[in-house]
Design an enzyme around this catalytic site. Structure first.
Site, mmCIF file in Angstrom:
data_model
loop_
_atom_site.group_PDB
_atom_site.id
_atom_site.type_symbol
_atom_site.label_atom_id
_atom_site.label_comp_id
_atom_site.label_asym_id
_atom_site.label_seq_id
_atom_site.Cartn_x
_atom_site.Cartn_y
_atom_site.Cartn_z
ATOM 1 N N PRO A 9 1.420 -0.866 7.966
ATOM 2 C CA PRO A 9 2.723 -0.339 8.385
ATOM 3 C C PRO A 9 3.106 0.995 7.744
ATOM 4 O O PRO A 9 2.855 1.227 6.558
ATOM 5 C CB PRO A 9 3.708 -1.433 7.956
ATOM 6 C CG PRO A 9 2.971 -2.273 6.978
ATOM 7 C CD PRO A 9 1.526 -2.181 7.336
ATOM 8 N N ASN A 10 3.713 1.816 8.583
ATOM 9 C CA ASN A 10 4.268 3.130 8.217
ATOM 10 C C ASN A 10 3.216 4.213 8.005
ATOM 11 O O ASN A 10 3.569 5.376 7.819
ATOM 12 C CB ASN A 10 5.183 3.040 6.977
ATOM 13 C CG ASN A 10 6.418 2.208 7.266
ATOM 14 O OD1 ASN A 10 7.106 2.469 8.249
ATOM 15 N ND2 ASN A 10 6.674 1.197 6.470
ATOM 16 N N ARG A 17 6.537 12.846 6.038
ATOM 17 C CA ARG A 17 7.415 12.752 4.864
ATOM 18 C C ARG A 17 6.674 12.095 3.705
ATOM 19 O O ARG A 17 5.533 11.688 3.873
ATOM 20 C CB ARG A 17 8.731 12.025 5.187
ATOM 21 C CG ARG A 17 8.575 10.694 5.868
ATOM 22 C CD ARG A 17 9.882 10.261 6.490
ATOM 23 N NE ARG A 17 9.873 10.616 7.911
ATOM 24 C CZ ARG A 17 10.285 9.828 8.878
ATOM 25 N NH1 ARG A 17 10.785 8.658 8.597
ATOM 26 N NH2 ARG A 17 10.230 10.202 10.135
ATOM 27 N N TYR A 22 1.881 10.848 -0.647
ATOM 28 C CA TYR A 22 0.767 10.537 0.258
ATOM 29 C C TYR A 22 0.040 11.759 0.817
ATOM 30 O O TYR A 22 -0.913 11.609 1.580
ATOM 31 C CB TYR A 22 1.278 9.656 1.416
ATOM 32 C CG TYR A 22 1.874 8.352 0.916
ATOM 33 C CD1 TYR A 22 1.108 7.455 0.191
ATOM 34 C CD2 TYR A 22 3.212 8.039 1.152
ATOM 35 C CE1 TYR A 22 1.653 6.273 -0.301
ATOM 36 C CE2 TYR A 22 3.769 6.857 0.678
ATOM 37 C CZ TYR A 22 2.980 5.977 -0.050
ATOM 38 O OH TYR A 22 3.518 4.814 -0.533
ATOM 39 N N ASN A 72 -6.357 -0.494 4.802
ATOM 40 C CA ASN A 72 -5.229 -0.137 3.943
ATOM 41 C C ASN A 72 -4.055 -0.985 4.447
ATOM 42 O O ASN A 72 -3.408 -0.632 5.444
ATOM 43 C CB ASN A 72 -4.894 1.347 4.037
ATOM 44 C CG ASN A 72 -3.758 1.724 3.094
ATOM 45 O OD1 ASN A 72 -3.073 0.842 2.554
ATOM 46 N ND2 ASN A 72 -3.540 3.017 2.901
ATOM 47 N N ALA A 75 2.264 -1.733 2.765
ATOM 48 C CA ALA A 75 3.208 -2.613 2.038
ATOM 49 C C ALA A 75 2.784 -4.078 2.085
ATOM 50 O O ALA A 75 3.110 -4.854 1.164
ATOM 51 C CB ALA A 75 4.606 -2.443 2.615
ATOM 52 N N GLU A 96 -10.760 -2.855 0.522
ATOM 53 C CA GLU A 96 -9.330 -2.500 0.512
ATOM 54 C C GLU A 96 -9.187 -1.072 -0.024
ATOM 55 O O GLU A 96 -9.780 -0.749 -1.058
ATOM 56 C CB GLU A 96 -8.607 -3.487 -0.415
ATOM 57 C CG GLU A 96 -7.143 -3.190 -0.640
ATOM 58 C CD GLU A 96 -6.539 -4.089 -1.736
ATOM 59 O OE1 GLU A 96 -7.249 -4.987 -2.262
ATOM 60 O OE2 GLU A 96 -5.370 -3.871 -2.073
ATOM 61 N N HIS A 98 -6.440 2.379 -0.800
ATOM 62 C CA HIS A 98 -5.084 2.918 -0.914
ATOM 63 C C HIS A 98 -5.158 4.405 -1.192
ATOM 64 O O HIS A 98 -6.007 4.852 -1.988
ATOM 65 C CB HIS A 98 -4.315 2.237 -2.050
ATOM 66 C CG HIS A 98 -4.142 0.781 -1.811
ATOM 67 N ND1 HIS A 98 -3.217 0.302 -0.911
ATOM 68 C CD2 HIS A 98 -4.802 -0.291 -2.293
ATOM 69 C CE1 HIS A 98 -3.312 -1.012 -0.874
ATOM 70 N NE2 HIS A 98 -4.271 -1.399 -1.695
ATOM 71 N N ARG A 105 2.184 3.208 -10.192
ATOM 72 C CA ARG A 105 3.473 3.266 -9.489
ATOM 73 C C ARG A 105 4.369 2.089 -9.900
ATOM 74 O O ARG A 105 4.177 1.498 -10.947
ATOM 75 C CB ARG A 105 3.198 3.323 -7.980
ATOM 76 C CG ARG A 105 2.366 4.554 -7.594
ATOM 77 C CD ARG A 105 2.180 4.679 -6.113
ATOM 78 N NE ARG A 105 3.461 4.864 -5.438
ATOM 79 C CZ ARG A 105 3.639 4.718 -4.119
ATOM 80 N NH1 ARG A 105 2.609 4.396 -3.356
ATOM 81 N NH2 ARG A 105 4.819 4.897 -3.582
HETATM 82 O O1 CA2 Z 1 -1.179 4.123 -1.373
HETATM 83 C C1 CA2 Z 1 -1.306 3.494 -0.322
HETATM 84 O O2 CA2 Z 1 -2.175 3.741 0.510
HETATM 85 C C2 CA2 Z 1 -0.299 2.380 0.010
HETATM 86 O O3 CA2 Z 1 -1.015 1.336 0.660
HETATM 87 C C3 CA2 Z 1 0.736 2.994 0.948
HETATM 88 C C4 CA2 Z 1 1.865 2.040 1.308
HETATM 89 C C5 CA2 Z 1 2.472 1.418 0.041
HETATM 90 O O4 CA2 Z 1 3.438 0.442 0.408
HETATM 91 C C6 CA2 Z 1 1.412 0.776 -0.842
HETATM 92 O O5 CA2 Z 1 2.046 0.287 -2.015
HETATM 93 C C7 CA2 Z 1 0.349 1.787 -1.233
HETATM 94 C C8 CA2 Z 1 2.982 2.755 2.063
HETATM 95 C C9 CA2 Z 1 2.528 3.485 3.286
HETATM 96 C C10 CA2 Z 1 3.724 4.221 3.856
HETATM 97 O O6 CA2 Z 1 3.327 5.515 4.226
HETATM 98 C C11 CA2 Z 1 4.286 6.443 4.504
HETATM 99 C C12 CA2 Z 1 3.832 7.690 4.818
HETATM 100 C C13 CA2 Z 1 4.731 8.665 5.111
HETATM 101 C C14 CA2 Z 1 6.097 8.407 5.106
HETATM 102 C C15 CA2 Z 1 6.536 7.140 4.788
HETATM 103 C C16 CA2 Z 1 5.622 6.156 4.496
#
Ligand code: CA2
Length: 148
Positions: A9-10, A17, A22, A72, A75, A96, A98, A105
């Site tokens: 997700p996301n 953003r 990221y 990946n 969340a 897996e 990330h 974090r």
């Molecule tokens: O570091 C990673 O790849 C994560 O899997 C990314 C997840 C986070 O919840 C994990 O703890 C670590 C979040 C992905 C959300 O990505 C966004 C990208 C741009 C704007 C908002 C969210």
């Protein structure tokens, strides 16, 4: 070798953003990088993104007959028993990945529900985490098949 890459997700928002965490590459950029790497490594890639837990479970179940999965879970890494159980039930190796180093974090990101059932985890290398994950899963799949 046929590998499924799953983005949780996301991750469809990448590059729009939260660039400080990221980076500024979009999901399409990462998928294109992965596809180039797959061609170099002689692998076939299927790519899937979903914001929905059940859809990710379905994708993992469908991939049971593929040679490997790079995921990946975003969340869901920290919450999903359903994704963990789906991974535990597939024979194909699962790596897996990330983008960020989840251990540097917030504390709630330090726990992965997925790691105990994955072959291994790669975190903190930005988009390169996916490339390393692809190489790792291919290496495991080749070793399982007795090829190299
Ligand atoms: O570091 C990673 O790849 C994560 O899997 C990314 C997840 C986070 O919840 C994990 O703890 C670590 C979040 C992905 C959300 O990505 C966004 C990208 C741009 C704007 C908002 C969210």
């Amino acid at each position: 070798m046929k590998i499924l890459v799953i983005h949780g997700p996301n991750l469809n928002l990448l590059g729009t953003r939260e660039a400080d965490i990221y980076g500024n590459r979009t999901l399409d950029d990462i998928n294109n990088m992965l596809k180039c790497e797959a061609v170099e490594l002689g692998a076939e890639l299927e790519v899937f993104q979903s914001n929905h837990e059940g859809e990710i479970v379905d994708a993992i179940q469908r991939a049971g007959k593929l040679d490997g999965i790079v995921i990946n879970p975003a969340a869901y890494t920290h919450t999903s028993v359903a994704i963990r159980d789906a991974i535990a039930a597939v024979e194909a190796p699962v790596v897996e990945v990330h983008l960020s180093n989840i251990y540097k974090r917030e504390e709630f990101r330090h726990k992965s529900m997925i790691s105990p059932v994955a072959h291994g985890q790669i975190a903190g290398f930005g988009p390169e985490s996916y490339i390393l994950g692809l190489r790792a899963v291919l290496s495991i799949a080749n070793a399982d098949k007795g090829t190299s």
